[in-house]
Enzyme design. Structure first.
Site, short mmCIF file in Angstrom:
data_model
loop_
_atom_site.label_atom_id
_atom_site.label_comp_id
_atom_site.label_asym_id
_atom_site.label_seq_id
_atom_site.Cartn_x
_atom_site.Cartn_y
_atom_site.Cartn_z
N LYS A 11 0.66 -1.20 -0.01
CA LYS A 11 -0.17 -0.04 -0.53
C LYS A 11 0.51 1.24 0.09
O LYS A 11 2.08 1.59 -0.52
CB LYS A 11 -0.95 -0.18 1.64
CG LYS A 11 -2.10 -1.17 1.41
CD LYS A 11 -2.90 -0.89 2.23
CE LYS A 11 -3.85 -2.29 2.15
NZ LYS A 11 -5.19 -2.91 3.51
N HIS A 97 -8.92 -3.39 -5.94
CA HIS A 97 -8.53 -4.11 -4.38
C HIS A 97 -9.87 -2.34 -4.34
O HIS A 97 -9.82 -1.38 -4.45
CB HIS A 97 -7.02 -2.94 -4.19
CG HIS A 97 -7.08 -3.57 -2.68
ND1 HIS A 97 -7.82 -2.40 -1.14
CD2 HIS A 97 -5.88 -4.42 -2.03
CE1 HIS A 97 -6.85 -2.76 -0.46
NE2 HIS A 97 -6.65 -3.60 -0.40
N GLU A 169 -11.39 -10.42 -1.27
CA GLU A 169 -10.63 -10.17 0.12
C GLU A 169 -11.84 -9.31 0.49
O GLU A 169 -12.74 -8.32 0.13
CB GLU A 169 -9.61 -8.74 -0.34
CG GLU A 169 -8.25 -9.44 -0.58
CD GLU A 169 -7.28 -8.57 -0.51
OE1 GLU A 169 -6.28 -8.39 -0.04
OE2 GLU A 169 -7.66 -6.81 -1.05
N GLY A 175 -7.69 -5.21 6.85
CA GLY A 175 -6.80 -4.17 8.24
C GLY A 175 -7.48 -3.98 9.34
O GLY A 175 -7.35 -3.34 10.51
#
Ligand code: PEP
Length: 252
Positions: A11, A97, A169, A175
């Site tokens: 990232k 993403h 994901e 996270g």
């Protein structure tokens, strides 16, 4: 052939010097103790790719960009094209993403252009899909993910689809420290594989690598990777520490 893949997504973290140090540390650990049958990929910021490609043993570690432009070239200030990415020595590009969909408004239409340009330039897209918490709570995650795939990579020819990697994901696990359970991961990975089979046939479905992403750590990688439809991981936070990353690689 279906590959086992562990890909790091750094990232917007590390300056160039820190990134090179991290890549060196991963390179050494992979050379000394990395499982030989696992493809290792480092998804670095654009600014780091050339140096990271020079730093690692590229016969063993692939490098990925985290995005590429939706246009081939021209007056698009600040954009980095797929051709530019390829010219650095990167072999992969992470596309779709959830952070890019959410914060940069990436739509299926934009992603189709990016995937096409990545493929034209010989990059392997690591194409992300996955649902938000409300969708998981409503129990409609399969339909949601299928729609994301139908609108994008399921539009490819079978020959092109064979060149991509899928990363499932769940947004609620990214996270957050919350990981999908091993059963939840297997269930939706199996669903994705069955959707691929329905669209492109069994052979292609069996050969597609489907990675799991979302708070994957050395402590849960083994259980996740033990599932027959989980072919590895796309790793955010834990990819920023070489020791954690190698622990995940060796989770197979
Ligand atoms: C990601 O963003 O791709 C990801 C999986 O992040 P994390 O591992 O930090 O949840």
């Amino acid at each position: 052939m279906r590959q086992k893949i562990v890909a790091g997504n750094w990232k917007c973290n590390t300056n160039l010097q820190e990134g090179v140090e991290l890549a060196k540390a991963v390179d050494t650990l992979v050379a000394n103790e990395g499982a030989d049958d696992v493809v290792v990929v480092l998804g670095t910021p654009f600014t780091h790719i050339t140096k990271v490609v020079e730093t690692v043993n590229t016969d063993r570690i692939g490098v990925a960009a985290q995005n590429c432009a939706a246009e081939a070239k021209g007056a698009y200030t600040g954009e980095v094209s797929a051709e530019m990415v390829k010219s650095t020595g990167a072999e992969y590009v992470i596309l779709g993403h959830s952070e890019r969909r959410e914060y940069y408004g990436e739509t299926s239409e934009t992603l189709n252009k990016k995937v096409a340009l990545a493929l034209e330039n010989g990059l392997t897209p690591i194409y992300c899909c996955g649902e938000a918490l409300e969708i998981r709570e409503a129990g409609t995650q399969n339909e949601f993910v299928k729609k994301q795939l139908d609108e994008t990579v399921f539009q490819l020819s079978a020959n092109d689809f064979k060149k991509i990697v899928i990363a499932y994901e769940p947004i609620w696990a990214i996270g957050t420290g919350v990981t999908a359970s091993s059963e939840q991961a297997q269930e939706i990975h199996a669903f994705i594989r069955s959707a691929i089979a329905e669209k492109f046939g069994n052979e292609i479905a069996e050969e597609t690598s489907i990675l799991y992403g979302g708070s994957c750590k050395p402590t849960n990688a083994k259980e996740l990777f033990a599932n027959k439809d989980v072919d590895g991981g796309l790793i955010g936070g834990a990819a920023l520490k070489a020791e954690d990353f190698i622990g995940i690689i060796n989770g197979f």
